[in-house]
Design a protein around this motif. Sequence first.
Motif, PDB file in Angstrom:
ATOM      1  N   LEU A 165      24.421  -7.196  30.965  1.00 37.09           N
ATOM      2  CA  LEU A 165      25.460  -6.412  30.295  1.00 37.09           C
ATOM      3  C   LEU A 165      26.151  -7.190  29.180  1.00 37.09           C
ATOM      4  O   LEU A 165      27.121  -6.709  28.600  1.00 37.09           O
ATOM      5  CB  LEU A 165      26.505  -5.957  31.321  1.00 37.09           C
ATOM      6  CG  LEU A 165      25.999  -5.021  32.423  1.00 37.09           C
ATOM      7  CD1 LEU A 165      27.086  -4.763  33.445  1.00 37.09           C
ATOM      8  CD2 LEU A 165      25.499  -3.719  31.835  1.00 37.09           C
ATOM      9  N   ARG A 166      25.640  -8.389  28.914  1.00 37.99           N
ATOM     10  CA  ARG A 166      26.206  -9.259  27.883  1.00 37.99           C
ATOM     11  C   ARG A 166      27.696  -9.544  28.126  1.00 37.99           C
ATOM     12  O   ARG A 166      28.534  -9.441  27.222  1.00 37.99           O
ATOM     13  CB  ARG A 166      25.973  -8.650  26.497  1.00 37.99           C
ATOM     14  CG  ARG A 166      24.533  -8.787  26.034  1.00 37.99           C
ATOM     15  CD  ARG A 166      24.298  -8.150  24.690  1.00 37.99           C
ATOM     16  NE  ARG A 166      23.972  -6.733  24.816  1.00 37.99           N
ATOM     17  CZ  ARG A 166      23.758  -5.925  23.804  1.00 37.99           C
ATOM     18  NH1 ARG A 166      23.852  -6.387  22.558  1.00 37.99           N
ATOM     19  NH2 ARG A 166      23.454  -4.656  23.988  1.00 37.99           N
ATOM     20  N   ILE A 167      27.993  -9.903  29.368  1.00 37.09           N
ATOM     21  CA  ILE A 167      29.351 -10.276  29.767  1.00 37.09           C
ATOM     22  C   ILE A 167      29.391 -11.783  29.975  1.00 37.09           C
ATOM     23  O   ILE A 167      28.578 -12.341  30.724  1.00 37.09           O
ATOM     24  CB  ILE A 167      29.757  -9.554  31.069  1.00 37.09           C
ATOM     25  CG1 ILE A 167      29.884  -8.045  30.817  1.00 37.09           C
ATOM     26  CG2 ILE A 167      31.056 -10.117  31.631  1.00 37.09           C
ATOM     27  CD1 ILE A 167      30.163  -7.243  32.059  1.00 37.09           C
ATOM     28  N   ARG A 207      33.476  -3.078  29.928  1.00 35.26           N
ATOM     29  CA  ARG A 207      32.281  -3.778  30.404  1.00 35.26           C
ATOM     30  C   ARG A 207      32.469  -4.231  31.850  1.00 35.26           C
ATOM     31  O   ARG A 207      31.527  -4.185  32.652  1.00 35.26           O
ATOM     32  CB  ARG A 207      31.998  -4.994  29.521  1.00 35.26           C
ATOM     33  CG  ARG A 207      31.520  -4.656  28.139  1.00 35.26           C
ATOM     34  CD  ARG A 207      31.128  -5.926  27.400  1.00 35.26           C
ATOM     35  NE  ARG A 207      31.422  -5.829  25.983  1.00 35.26           N
ATOM     36  CZ  ARG A 207      31.221  -6.795  25.104  1.00 35.26           C
ATOM     37  NH1 ARG A 207      30.706  -7.931  25.506  1.00 35.26           N
ATOM     38  NH2 ARG A 207      31.510  -6.629  23.833  1.00 35.26           N
ATOM     39  N   ALA A 208      33.683  -4.682  32.179  1.00 34.09           N
ATOM     40  CA  ALA A 208      33.961  -5.102  33.550  1.00 34.09           C
ATOM     41  C   ALA A 208      33.824  -3.928  34.518  1.00 34.09           C
ATOM     42  O   ALA A 208      33.348  -4.099  35.654  1.00 34.09           O
ATOM     43  CB  ALA A 208      35.354  -5.709  33.644  1.00 34.09           C
ATOM     44  N   ALA A 211      30.669  -2.440  21.275  1.00 30.96           N
ATOM     45  CA  ALA A 211      31.053  -2.346  22.679  1.00 30.96           C
ATOM     46  C   ALA A 211      30.545  -1.051  23.296  1.00 30.96           C
ATOM     47  O   ALA A 211      30.123  -1.015  24.456  1.00 30.96           O
ATOM     48  CB  ALA A 211      32.574  -2.440  22.813  1.00 30.96           C
ATOM     49  N   LEU A 212      30.565   0.018  22.498  1.00 31.59           N
ATOM     50  CA  LEU A 212      30.079   1.313  22.981  1.00 31.59           C
ATOM     51  C   LEU A 212      28.605   1.221  23.358  1.00 31.59           C
ATOM     52  O   LEU A 212      28.187   1.723  24.414  1.00 31.59           O
ATOM     53  CB  LEU A 212      30.286   2.372  21.902  1.00 31.59           C
ATOM     54  CG  LEU A 212      29.807   3.787  22.222  1.00 31.59           C
ATOM     55  CD1 LEU A 212      30.628   4.376  23.351  1.00 31.59           C
ATOM     56  CD2 LEU A 212      29.893   4.673  20.988  1.00 31.59           C
ATOM     57  N   LYS A 213      27.810   0.580  22.519  1.00 33.06           N
ATOM     58  CA  LYS A 213      26.385   0.445  22.799  1.00 33.06           C
ATOM     59  C   LYS A 213      26.140  -0.378  24.055  1.00 33.06           C
ATOM     60  O   LYS A 213      25.259  -0.053  24.865  1.00 33.06           O
ATOM     61  CB  LYS A 213      25.676  -0.194  21.601  1.00 33.06           C
ATOM     62  CG  LYS A 213      25.580   0.699  20.376  1.00 33.06           C
ATOM     63  CD  LYS A 213      24.894  -0.031  19.229  1.00 33.06           C
ATOM     64  CE  LYS A 213      24.766   0.852  18.003  1.00 33.06           C
ATOM     65  NZ  LYS A 213      24.126   0.135  16.861  1.00 33.06           N
ATOM     66  N   ILE A 214      26.915  -1.437  24.233  1.00 28.96           N
ATOM     67  CA  ILE A 214      26.741  -2.294  25.406  1.00 28.96           C
ATOM     68  C   ILE A 214      27.072  -1.523  26.686  1.00 28.96           C
ATOM     69  O   ILE A 214      26.341  -1.579  27.683  1.00 28.96           O
ATOM     70  CB  ILE A 214      27.620  -3.555  25.287  1.00 28.96           C
ATOM     71  CG1 ILE A 214      27.085  -4.464  24.178  1.00 28.96           C
ATOM     72  CG2 ILE A 214      27.663  -4.313  26.615  1.00 28.96           C
ATOM     73  CD1 ILE A 214      28.002  -5.619  23.833  1.00 28.96           C
TER      74      ILE A 214
END
Length: 251
Positions: free
Chosen positions: A133-135, A155-156, A182-185
């Motif tokens: 999730l690229r976090i 994302r969290a 951020a929307l895409k992720i």
Amino acid sequence: MLEIRNLYARIAEDGTEIIRGLDLTVRAGEVAAIMGPNGSGKSTLSYVLSGRDGYEVTKGDILYNGESILELDAAERAAKGIFLAFQYPVEIPGVATMQFLKVALDEQRKARGEEEMTTPAFLLFVKETAARLRIDMQMLKRPLNVGFSGGEKKRAEILQMALLEPKLCVLDETDSGLDIDALKIVADGVNTLRSRDRAVIVITHYQRLLDYIVPDTVHVLYRGNVIKSGDKALARQLEANGYADVIADAA
């Protein structure tokens, strides 16, 4: 998976009726988008589904896998696999994010009759899921949502969903306040969870989220009721023409 029958619900404090005779069916494997103008009852519907305090069902029923959940509190519904991603996730100082995730996952596994995950296995699971999730793992060392940007909070929430593996995911305006990256992720995270035995309800104002999370069905909510349903083409129609025509046709 989910069947809402002639549902009426109100705000407990002042008795304001928000949901008025709503009928909705969402099948396993389906992604259903709920759209509608401000004040139509979209967030209230998500709260009622999750069992949030402060709302009362006065008529009708909510069936989840064929069983009524009206008498279950929020924790019991979560244990059965119902997950709500909030529009505005709150900051909780003093609660470590990793500790929160571990406790939540252990409780969910216990409800499914599974053993608690060992700490090394849990850390590896979180690390792998966060990377997908690229976090940044450094973010997860902070107290829950404290100091997170809007995108990080969302994302969290998706990370929680990926770890808990719920069967019914309700996303309440997850796109609110997100930039396009951020929307895409977030959308990628949701799409990785699509499966034949999981249903997703995406609540949104705007069609742009549905470019990335393509719905099977779109339902227009207005004054607490579904006034029109269709496929993804309906979302594009609403983006182009607004809600006025659909509302007029339903009058």
